[in-house]
Design an enzyme around this catalytic site. Sequence first.
Site, PDB file in Angstrom:
ATOM      1  N   HIS A  52       0.849  -1.203   0.000  1.00 15.81           N
ATOM      2  CA  HIS A  52       0.000   0.000   0.000  1.00 15.81           C
ATOM      3  C   HIS A  52       0.873   1.235   0.000  1.00 15.81           C
ATOM      4  CE1 HIS A  52       0.717  -0.468   4.311  1.00 15.81           C
ATOM      5  NE2 HIS A  52       0.186   0.722   4.568  1.00 15.81           N
ATOM      6  N   HIS A  54       1.448   3.944   1.923  1.00 16.09           N
ATOM      7  CA  HIS A  54       1.991   4.725   3.044  1.00 16.09           C
ATOM      8  C   HIS A  54       3.517   4.813   2.984  1.00 16.09           C
ATOM      9  CE1 HIS A  54      -1.878   4.201   5.647  1.00 16.09           C
ATOM     10  NE2 HIS A  54      -1.951   5.226   4.811  1.00 16.09           N
ATOM     11  N   ASP A  56       5.910   4.701   5.082  1.00 18.14           N
ATOM     12  CA  ASP A  56       6.772   3.728   5.763  1.00 18.14           C
ATOM     13  C   ASP A  56       6.824   2.389   5.027  1.00 18.14           C
ATOM     14  OD1 ASP A  56       4.020   3.518   6.738  1.00 18.14           O
ATOM     15  OD2 ASP A  56       4.768   2.037   8.180  1.00 18.14           O
ATOM     16  N   HIS A  57       6.133   2.296   3.881  1.00 21.64           N
ATOM     17  CA  HIS A  57       6.164   1.076   3.052  1.00 21.64           C
ATOM     18  C   HIS A  57       6.782   1.313   1.677  1.00 21.64           C
ATOM     19  CE1 HIS A  57       3.505  -1.232   5.853  1.00 21.64           C
ATOM     20  NE2 HIS A  57       3.367   0.006   6.284  1.00 21.64           N
ATOM     21  N   HIS A 108      -7.565  -0.610   5.489  1.00 20.32           N
ATOM     22  CA  HIS A 108      -6.517   0.280   6.026  1.00 20.32           C
ATOM     23  C   HIS A 108      -6.264   1.403   5.020  1.00 20.32           C
ATOM     24  CE1 HIS A 108      -2.822   1.493   8.064  1.00 20.32           C
ATOM     25  NE2 HIS A 108      -2.154   1.336   6.938  1.00 20.32           N
ATOM     26  N   ASP A 130      -0.233  -3.664   6.394  1.00 22.36           N
ATOM     27  CA  ASP A 130      -0.869  -3.138   7.612  1.00 22.36           C
ATOM     28  C   ASP A 130      -2.326  -3.573   7.723  1.00 22.36           C
ATOM     29  OD1 ASP A 130       1.526  -1.898   8.120  1.00 22.36           O
ATOM     30  OD2 ASP A 130       0.796   0.137   7.768  1.00 22.36           O
ATOM     31  N   HIS A 168       4.557  -4.622  10.829  1.00 23.39           N
ATOM     32  CA  HIS A 168       4.942  -3.963  12.087  1.00 23.39           C
ATOM     33  C   HIS A 168       4.992  -4.977  13.220  1.00 23.39           C
ATOM     34  CE1 HIS A 168       4.513   0.292  10.755  1.00 23.39           C
ATOM     35  NE2 HIS A 168       3.624  -0.223   9.913  1.00 23.39           N
TER      36      HIS A 168
HETATM   37 ZN    ZN Z   1       2.889   0.706   8.173  1.00 20.99          ZN
HETATM   38 ZN    ZN Z   2      -0.117   1.760   6.464  1.00 22.67          ZN
END
Ligand code: ZN
Ligand code: ZN
Length: 255
Positions: A52, A54, A56-57, A108, A130, A168
């Site tokens: 996805h 985001h 942090d990905h 999400h 996530d 995570h």
């Molecule tokens: Zn994440």
């Molecule tokens: Zn995420």
Amino acid sequence: MDLIALPAFADNLIWMLHDGHQAIVVDPGAAAPVSNALAARGLRLAAILVTHHHADHVGGLAELAPLLDGPVYGPAHEAMPVAVQPLSEGMRFALPGAQVEVLDVPGHTAGHIAYVVTAPGQAPWLFCGDTLFSGGCGRVFEGTPAQMLHSLDKLAALAGATRVCCAHEYTLSNLRFARTIEPRNEALADYELRCKALRAEGAWTLPSTIATERAVNPFLRVREPDVVASALAHGAASSAPTEVFAALREWKNTF
Ligand SMILES: [Zn+2]
Ligand SMILES: [Zn+2]
């Protein structure tokens, strides 16, 4: 194939599958953990899988481009910072040493996808970003509770031996919440003890398995009487699975 977890930021895990020569990485939010691991093991980066949009990905994608000798795969229905091979539900493709099937798991984010990776003679790996965490699930940012529950039910229906590679390490905090929901669940109590011991040794609790998650994760157990009762006592509008899920998710947001 060997699986390695590469930590990034406070609690992200970038997963790397490799056969000693070629590596596949999932959700590289940062480039350095990946480039360091490739160099340390003398591996070629053969593909990147993204779940996805985001940061942090996807944050490491541009910096990894010069090292990448293969495609970036990503969700068809989300904006990506680099060009990707667009994927959605039911698509299948081959990677070096492995076969991949794609699942749509919105909730999400609106276009979140998950990957089920299989290699001969090994239990499958699920890379679920996530959406599903061990003992918990992601926040519902862009979808609806009904969508998220449908996505989680889809993951719960995978083979029990499937290894759950979440993005995570949130397990202990999730299990503290899960124990509040289901204080009488013995499998959950045992699992929490095992996970505490792992974290005390500095080890990851992940990957988990689908069988474990079915036994301990309240968000996969919204039809269990004890989970329903806890949700009803905490504002669920009815015992309908979507209402139970929505109440648990709201509660967890402020737990
Ligand atoms: Zn994440
Ligand atoms: Zn995420």
